[in-house]
Design an enzyme around this catalytic site. Structure first.
Site, PDB file in Angstrom:
ATOM      1  N   ASP A 142      36.672  40.529  29.311  1.00  0.00           N
ATOM      2  CA  ASP A 142      37.684  41.528  29.705  1.00  0.00           C
ATOM      3  C   ASP A 142      37.474  41.972  31.156  1.00  0.00           C
ATOM      4  O   ASP A 142      38.424  42.158  31.916  1.00  0.00           O
ATOM      5  CB  ASP A 142      37.622  42.753  28.788  1.00  0.00           C
ATOM      6  CG  ASP A 142      38.188  42.466  27.412  1.00  0.00           C
ATOM      7  OD1 ASP A 142      38.761  41.376  27.212  1.00  0.00           O
ATOM      8  OD2 ASP A 142      38.049  43.328  26.521  1.00  0.00           O
ATOM      9  N   HIS A 153      32.874  39.279  24.745  1.00  0.00           N
ATOM     10  CA  HIS A 153      34.273  39.599  24.995  1.00  0.00           C
ATOM     11  C   HIS A 153      34.444  40.696  26.052  1.00  0.00           C
ATOM     12  O   HIS A 153      35.375  40.673  26.858  1.00  0.00           O
ATOM     13  CB  HIS A 153      34.909  40.043  23.668  1.00  0.00           C
ATOM     14  CG  HIS A 153      36.327  39.664  23.530  1.00  0.00           C
ATOM     15  ND1 HIS A 153      37.353  40.532  23.820  1.00  0.00           N
ATOM     16  CD2 HIS A 153      36.903  38.505  23.147  1.00  0.00           C
ATOM     17  CE1 HIS A 153      38.499  39.924  23.614  1.00  0.00           C
ATOM     18  NE2 HIS A 153      38.259  38.686  23.201  1.00  0.00           N
ATOM     19  N   ASN A 184      33.564  34.249  27.551  1.00  0.00           N
ATOM     20  CA  ASN A 184      33.469  34.999  26.289  1.00  0.00           C
ATOM     21  C   ASN A 184      32.287  34.506  25.468  1.00  0.00           C
ATOM     22  O   ASN A 184      31.512  35.299  24.930  1.00  0.00           O
ATOM     23  CB  ASN A 184      34.744  34.811  25.465  1.00  0.00           C
ATOM     24  CG  ASN A 184      35.889  35.685  25.954  1.00  0.00           C
ATOM     25  OD1 ASN A 184      35.673  36.749  26.523  1.00  0.00           O
ATOM     26  ND2 ASN A 184      37.114  35.224  25.738  1.00  0.00           N
ATOM     27  N   ASP A 218      45.933  30.600  35.766  1.00  0.00           N
ATOM     28  CA  ASP A 218      45.170  30.677  34.525  1.00  0.00           C
ATOM     29  C   ASP A 218      43.692  30.536  34.888  1.00  0.00           C
ATOM     30  O   ASP A 218      43.341  29.761  35.777  1.00  0.00           O
ATOM     31  CB  ASP A 218      45.670  29.511  33.642  1.00  0.00           C
ATOM     32  CG  ASP A 218      44.921  29.326  32.347  1.00  0.00           C
ATOM     33  OD1 ASP A 218      45.578  29.362  31.306  1.00  0.00           O
ATOM     34  OD2 ASP A 218      43.697  29.112  32.373  1.00  0.00           O
ATOM     35  N   GLU A 252      44.790  34.826  29.253  1.00  0.00           N
ATOM     36  CA  GLU A 252      44.265  34.634  30.616  1.00  0.00           C
ATOM     37  C   GLU A 252      45.293  33.940  31.508  1.00  0.00           C
ATOM     38  O   GLU A 252      44.936  33.195  32.413  1.00  0.00           O
ATOM     39  CB  GLU A 252      42.918  33.900  30.619  1.00  0.00           C
ATOM     40  CG  GLU A 252      42.596  33.123  29.366  1.00  0.00           C
ATOM     41  CD  GLU A 252      43.359  31.812  29.293  1.00  0.00           C
ATOM     42  OE1 GLU A 252      44.476  31.830  28.717  1.00  0.00           O
ATOM     43  OE2 GLU A 252      42.868  30.792  29.792  1.00  0.00           O
TER      44      GLU A 252
HETATM   45  N1  GTP Z   1      37.817  38.619  26.654  1.00  0.00           N
HETATM   46  C1  GTP Z   1      39.078  38.245  26.471  1.00  0.00           C
HETATM   47  N2  GTP Z   1      39.362  36.960  26.210  1.00  0.00           N
HETATM   48  C2  GTP Z   1      40.644  36.588  26.054  1.00  0.00           C
HETATM   49  C3  GTP Z   1      41.698  37.514  26.140  1.00  0.00           C
HETATM   50  N3  GTP Z   1      42.854  36.840  25.954  1.00  0.00           N
HETATM   51  C4  GTP Z   1      42.527  35.544  25.747  1.00  0.00           C
HETATM   52  N4  GTP Z   1      41.189  35.379  25.808  1.00  0.00           N
HETATM   53  C5  GTP Z   1      40.408  34.151  25.625  1.00  0.00           C
HETATM   54  O1  GTP Z   1      40.757  33.212  26.603  1.00  0.00           O
HETATM   55  C6  GTP Z   1      40.268  31.937  26.156  1.00  0.00           C
HETATM   56  C7  GTP Z   1      41.229  30.864  26.586  1.00  0.00           C
HETATM   57  O2  GTP Z   1      40.591  29.654  26.314  1.00  0.00           O
HETATM   58  P1  GTP Z   1      41.289  28.239  26.481  1.00  0.00           P
HETATM   59  O3  GTP Z   1      42.774  28.385  26.314  1.00  0.00           O
HETATM   60  O4  GTP Z   1      40.576  27.308  25.594  1.00  0.00           O
HETATM   61  O5  GTP Z   1      41.099  27.864  27.958  1.00  0.00           O
HETATM   62  P2  GTP Z   1      39.857  27.888  28.940  1.00  0.00           P
HETATM   63  O6  GTP Z   1      38.549  27.995  28.261  1.00  0.00           O
HETATM   64  O7  GTP Z   1      40.133  28.944  29.967  1.00  0.00           O
HETATM   65  O8  GTP Z   1      39.951  26.470  29.594  1.00  0.00           O
HETATM   66  P3  GTP Z   1      41.026  25.892  30.611  1.00  0.00           P
HETATM   67  O9  GTP Z   1      42.219  26.813  30.648  1.00  0.00           O
HETATM   68  O10 GTP Z   1      41.392  24.537  30.058  1.00  0.00           O
HETATM   69  O11 GTP Z   1      40.349  25.796  31.937  1.00  0.00           O
HETATM   70  C8  GTP Z   1      40.124  32.035  24.643  1.00  0.00           C
HETATM   71  O12 GTP Z   1      38.752  31.989  24.317  1.00  0.00           O
HETATM   72  C9  GTP Z   1      40.667  33.423  24.319  1.00  0.00           C
HETATM   73  O13 GTP Z   1      39.970  34.039  23.262  1.00  0.00           O
HETATM   74  C10 GTP Z   1      41.383  38.883  26.407  1.00  0.00           C
HETATM   75  O14 GTP Z   1      42.221  39.761  26.502  1.00  0.00           O
HETATM   76  N5  GTP Z   1      40.052  39.189  26.565  1.00  0.00           N
END
Ligand code: GTP
Length: 306
Positions: A193, A189, A184, A176, A219
């Site tokens: 991506d 965004h 983002n 992850d 992610e």
């Molecule tokens: N640009 C983009 N963002 C995505 C996609 N799928 C998920 N996300 C973003 O991934 C982010 C995941 O954030 P969190 O689950 O809070 O985790 P994090 O900020 O990575 O923090 P930790 O995992 O705790 O290190 C969210 O802001 C989602 O909007 C995608 O296909 N494209």
């Protein structure tokens, strides 16, 4: 067909579908699965005997209750591809006629094993390439160009069964992206991506030929490592971590003052698990790797846990 390339370009919305028939690709005979979870999957026949059946280690593995464990066999005799039934319960049928004896296959023959249909092609043609393209659209995640969740989960299920059957090891790496939300938030965004796709590209350089990288969602990503013990999987996971950490992501983003670019460094956290004796279903292996990933996050991120 002559020796020249035939290229057909079809426009399908935003996607250009380029089907190219090159001279080197003409004589590979194949089977395409026409029903069930594997619809569209192509098996290239290399001329050696290929067994089709419901056992996970068959050359062509069809996981359907109407298919016998060892159902039918295909083998090249001279220039002719022969098919024979292996004493299956529901029979092997070619163009709706049950095989009384081994039979030569012709280009385009429709084979039925129980309730599962397969089509035989003697060589690559536009039908075959179109099937490939459709299959790809159904199995590949468009955003990252790696396998999608459905394919990943099915592949893991198959490998889990095979590992249980053969006693061979099986490991998974679940990773992850760290603090991805801030990518983002800071750069938009589109830049997010780009990081998802580019990091998957970096991981691809580490995974081996038989490993499978897929996007579970958002992610979160998984690498399935057949025939691999925990220590080796953990070593590979460490190489994945280091490769992403070392990569420069050049991100362009919009500000009030115009377009800017930044060199971003991204890290990932990884959890590794190996199939253990008490596990009965493949989701348990994923859960074990997810638990290890959780420990890696809790332990400070940018690290591997198992
Ligand atoms: N640009 C983009 N963002 C995505 C996609 N799928 C998920 N996300 C973003 O991934 C982010 C995941 O954030 P969190 O689950 O809070 O985790 P994090 O900020 O990575 O923090 P930790 O995992 O705790 O290190 C969210 O802001 C989602 O909007 C995608 O296909 N494209």
């Amino acid at each position: 067909m002559g020796t020249e390339d035939t290229t057909v370009i079809m426009k399908t919305g935003d996607h250009s579908l380029v089907l190219s028939l090159g001279p080197s690709a003409q004589r590979r005979s194949c089977l395409i699965v026409y029903s069930g979870a594997e619809t569209g999957k192509r098996y290239v026949l290399d001329g050696r005997a290929t067994t089709i059946g419901r056992l996970a280690d068959m050359g062509v593995f069809i996981d359907h209750p109407s298919v016998s464990r060892r159902h039918a066999e295909l083998e090249l005799a001279g220039d002719v591809m022969m098919i024979r039934d292996l004493g299956s319960a529901n029979g092997t049928w070619v163009n709706d006629i049950r095989l009384p004896a081994p039979q030569a296959l012709k280009d385009g023959d429709l084979i039925r094993l129980g309730k599962v249909f397969l089509k035989y092609y003697e060589q690559e043609n536009l039908d075959v390439l179109l099937h490939d393209r459709i299959y790809r659209m159904a199995t590949v995640d468009a955003g990252t160009e790696i396998f999608n969740r459905q394919y990943l989960v099915e592949f893991l299920k198959g490998e889990f069964k095979l590992a249980k059957l053969t006693g061979r090891p099986l490991s998974v790496v679940y990773y992850d992206l760290d603090f991805f939300k801030s990518v983002n938030d800071n750069y938009g965004h589109g830049a997010g991506d780009q990081v998802l796709k580019e990091s998957a590209g970096v991981i691809k350089t580490v995974v081996r030929k038989d490993d499978l990288l897929g996007r579970l969602g958002g992610e979160e990503f998984v690498v399935v490592l057949p025939n691999t013990v925990l220590a080796v999987a953990a070593e590979l996971a460490e190489r994945m971590r280091a490769a992403v950490e070392a990569h420069d992501f050049v991100l362009a983003f919009q500000t009030q003052l115009g377009r800017r670019s930044v060199t971003h460094r991204q890290t990932i956290s990884l959890g590794v698990a190996q199939l253990g004796e008490p596990m009965q279903e493949s989701p348990e292996l994923l859960e074990a790797a997810d638990a290890a990933l959780y420990r890696a996050k809790r332990g400070g991120r940018n690290r591997v846990d198992h």
